[in-house]
Enzyme design. Structure first.
Site, PDB file in Angstrom:
ATOM      1  N   VAL A 114      39.503  21.308  -1.553  1.00  0.00           N
ATOM      2  CA  VAL A 114      40.800  21.617  -2.144  1.00  0.00           C
ATOM      3  C   VAL A 114      40.953  20.728  -3.375  1.00  0.00           C
ATOM      4  CG1 VAL A 114      42.053  19.885  -0.770  1.00  0.00           C
ATOM      5  CG2 VAL A 114      43.280  21.894  -1.610  1.00  0.00           C
ATOM      6  N   VAL A 261      30.196  25.664  -7.343  1.00  0.00           N
ATOM      7  CA  VAL A 261      29.040  25.339  -8.174  1.00  0.00           C
ATOM      8  C   VAL A 261      27.816  25.278  -7.264  1.00  0.00           C
ATOM      9  CG1 VAL A 261      27.937  23.574  -9.606  1.00  0.00           C
ATOM     10  CG2 VAL A 261      30.373  24.097  -9.906  1.00  0.00           C
ATOM     11  N   TYR A 515      33.543   6.826  10.514  1.00  0.00           N
ATOM     12  CA  TYR A 515      34.902   6.635  10.028  1.00  0.00           C
ATOM     13  C   TYR A 515      35.143   7.400   8.733  1.00  0.00           C
ATOM     14  CZ  TYR A 515      39.349   4.422  10.824  1.00  0.00           C
ATOM     15  OH  TYR A 515      40.670   4.212  11.125  1.00  0.00           O
ATOM     16  N   HIS A 517      33.817   7.414   5.753  1.00  0.00           N
ATOM     17  CA  HIS A 517      33.862   6.663   4.503  1.00  0.00           C
ATOM     18  C   HIS A 517      32.463   6.578   3.900  1.00  0.00           C
ATOM     19  CE1 HIS A 517      37.847   4.494   5.718  1.00  0.00           C
ATOM     20  NE2 HIS A 517      38.054   5.687   5.196  1.00  0.00           N
ATOM     21  N   HIS A 561      38.759   1.008   2.958  1.00  0.00           N
ATOM     22  CA  HIS A 561      38.647   2.448   2.827  1.00  0.00           C
ATOM     23  C   HIS A 561      38.103   2.787   1.448  1.00  0.00           C
ATOM     24  CE1 HIS A 561      41.451   3.191   6.434  1.00  0.00           C
ATOM     25  NE2 HIS A 561      41.211   1.890   6.351  1.00  0.00           N
TER      26      HIS A 561
END
EC number: 1.1.99.29
Length: 584
Positions: A114, A261, A515, A517, A561
């Site tokens: 998105v 793409v 997690y 990340h 994070h």
């Protein structure tokens, strides 16, 4: 899925005016004979920062191609309290290969599809990482521009720190000297009035050696217990890359949504990759566009290596095995994939539940943008723990330096118990921030619409297990403190009789997961290095006209994070790209 009032739609023309950019629903709607200076493949966190910064030059025209829809078309994205209800339709919904060190379990791996990318569906936590993280990245890449002393002013300039709608006095919650007030990205220190606040602060006095109070997690030394900061506006809405950066530009940014793409292509027969191939779906016709200056790949830690490999940029033997002609032989593409690993704990408590009436809360948010839905979480703190050297299982320190924690506690929610009306259940995530295990992204065939093989290789290294084990014991000490004595009845998971290393190791391997990340699948390395995928100027090694700017280039996981380090790397890339063409 509800349409936001921020969007003016021209349905018959397939065009939207959203966030200040012109958004096109189909490539057929793009204006004829438009030559784009830059084509950004991916409208996520990094891609929109780069596009918006380049658009500050009104002479340049930028096209962003995003696989998913506009974030303005998804009501749930704007509401912080609906973070767990964002539709799966705007998620890639990846699944990893079976994890050998997690009992053969496959894991879901959520990535946003998105506009705004993961800044549109993440937990909105604002952490910059430690000063040692940035200094280590500068050392690894050879780019002193990435040092903490150089990046802190950039991150402060990017930020607009404001007061939460429900909490006007932030004194004692942040250090204002480390925050900006005029930037694009909104940041607040949200607050809920829960008893957990006082108990955690009391614990910082009792256990100050292990859990000191930390006034501001973003001062470069995030060790201790402190108040969480979020990318939420003072008006109680999510602040993402789309809503924060695109409105500050003119109409020289065009965004093509719902378009994927599939490859980057060379111009002619050389190594100048200034062309993109894209399509609406697997069965649709493929189109190509050429950038006058550069293509900037910003698909994220999974999609960017997938696109490069489908383009013939990767390890020759692996590509030839699935019938892809190698154009640039680079064995590092898709390797070194790094992520944080977490396990969960649950405690039986007498603390009040943090549940609320979601229907009433949403009605309140719709009316005034206040209340529980204006916040991302019910509890207000994070904890960051640095382990003593003797708890690292004899291994070298995997963290970036003395200012970097090894463990993060994220306090989830307090829910009613299903076994007792007089008890509640506190959920806590224990995260190993600096894992030493490395995974990979690879292709199983040459179809760009086939999901790649995602192997996190979690807990392959024993030190990663031992750090999580010590994190579990650290949480036990925290909730056994005098501050919590009258409120914590005991541990539910892991079982209270799991005390030995062997018991805890078994629990961790059965419960641990990613997690989400991930970084480093296209890791940045020095200019002349024979390893890595991008140079410090973000150019893909062995090519011209092609850069990668997203989480995939960050060499290692930060002490926190990944959202803000991605923003930071994108800001750094924007400066370097603009300097390349300063006179044009």
């Amino acid at each position: 899925m509800l349409l936001s009032t921020r969007v003016l739609s021209f349905a018959l023309l397939g065009v939207q005016i959203a966030h200040g950019a012109i958004i096109y629903q189909h490539s057929d709607n793009l204006p004829d004979n438009t030559d784009y200076d830059f084509i950004v493949a991916g409208g996520g966190t990094a891609g929109l920062v780069v596009a918006s910064r380049l658009a500050e030059n009104p002479q340049w025209k930028i096209l962003v191609i995003e696989a998913g829809p506009s974030d303005s078309d998804v009501f749930e994205i704007a509401v912080p309290g609906l973070v767990g209800s964002i539709p799966k339709a705007v998620n890639w919904n990846y699944t990893t290969v079976p994890q050998n060190h997690l009992g053969g379990r496959s894991l879901g791996y959520s990535r946003a599809m998105v506009l705004g990318g993961c800044s549109s569906h993440n937990g909105m936590i604002y952490t910059r990482g430690s000063r040692d993280d940035w200094n280590q990245w500068a050392d690894i890449t050879g780019d002193d521009g990435l040092r903490w002393s150089n990046m802190l002013p950039i991150m402060e300039k990017m930020e607009q720190f404001g007061r939460d709608v429900t909490f006007l006095d932030v004194s004692g919650h942040i250090d204002p000297s480390f925050h900006g007030s005029n930037g694009a990205l909104s940041v607040t220190a949200s607050y809920t009035n829960v008893s957990m606040n006082n108990y955690l602060l009391q614990a910082t006095e009792e256990l100050s050696d292990e859990f000191p109070f930390k006034l501001d997690m973003n001062d470069g030394q995030p060790i201790g217990i402190g108040w969480t900061q979020y990318t939420i506006t003072s008006n109680g809405e999510r602040s993402n890359a789309a809503s924060a950066f695109l409105p500050r530009t003119g109409d020289n940014i065009h965004v093509l949504v719902n378009t994927r793409v599939t490859r980057v292509l060379p111009v002619g027969h050389g190594s100048d990759f200034r062309k993109v191939e894209f399509t609406v779906d697997a069965n649709g016709p493929k189109k190509q566009l050429r950038a006058k200056k550069e293509v900037i790949l910003a698909g994220g830690v999974i999609s960017s290596p997938q696109i490069l490999m489908n383009s013939g940029i990767g390890e020759r033997a692996a590509l030839e095995m699935i019938g892809i002609k190698t154009l640039v032989d680079n064995p590092s593409v898709g390797k070194n994939f790094s992520d944080q690993v977490a396990t969960s704990m649950r405690f039986s408590t007498t603390l009040p539940t943090t549940n609320y009436d979601a229907i009433r809360a949403l009605a309140q948010w719709n009316e005034s943008h206040t209340g529980p839905m204006a916040q991302a979480a019910a509890l207000n703190h994070l904890a960051w723990i640095r382990l003593p050297d003797n708890k690292l299982a004899g291994s070298s320190d995997p963290a970036s330096g003395q200012s970097s924690p090894h463990i993060e506690f994220q306090f989830g929610k307090i829910s009613p118990s299903i076994t007792s009306q007089n008890e509640t259940v506190l959920s806590v995530s224990v995260i190993n921030l600096h894992t030493t295990s490395r995974g990979s992204i690879s292709l199983s065939d040459s179809n760009p619409f086939t999901d790649p093989n995602i192997d996190l290789n979690l807990l392959a290294e024993e030190v990663d297990v031992s750090i999580l084990r010590e994190g579990v014991r650290s949480a036990q000490r925290l909730f056994s403190s005098t501050a919590f004595k009258a409120h914590i009845n005991g541990m539910i998971a892991p079982a209270v009789n799991f005390t030995s290393d062997e018991d805890l190791n078994a629990y961790i391997r059965s419960s641990a997961g990613s997690y989400l990340h991930g970084v480093a699948s296209l890791s940045m390395s020095p200019k002349n290095a024979h390893w890595g995928v991008v140079d410090p100027d973000f150019y893909v090694k062995g090519t011209s006209g092609l850069r990668v700017v997203d989480a995939s280039v960050i060499p290692s996981v930060p002490s926190g994070h990944t959202q803000i380090p991605v923003y930071g790397f994108a800001e750094r890339a924007s400066v370097l790209i603009a300097e390349t063409y300063r006179s044009t």
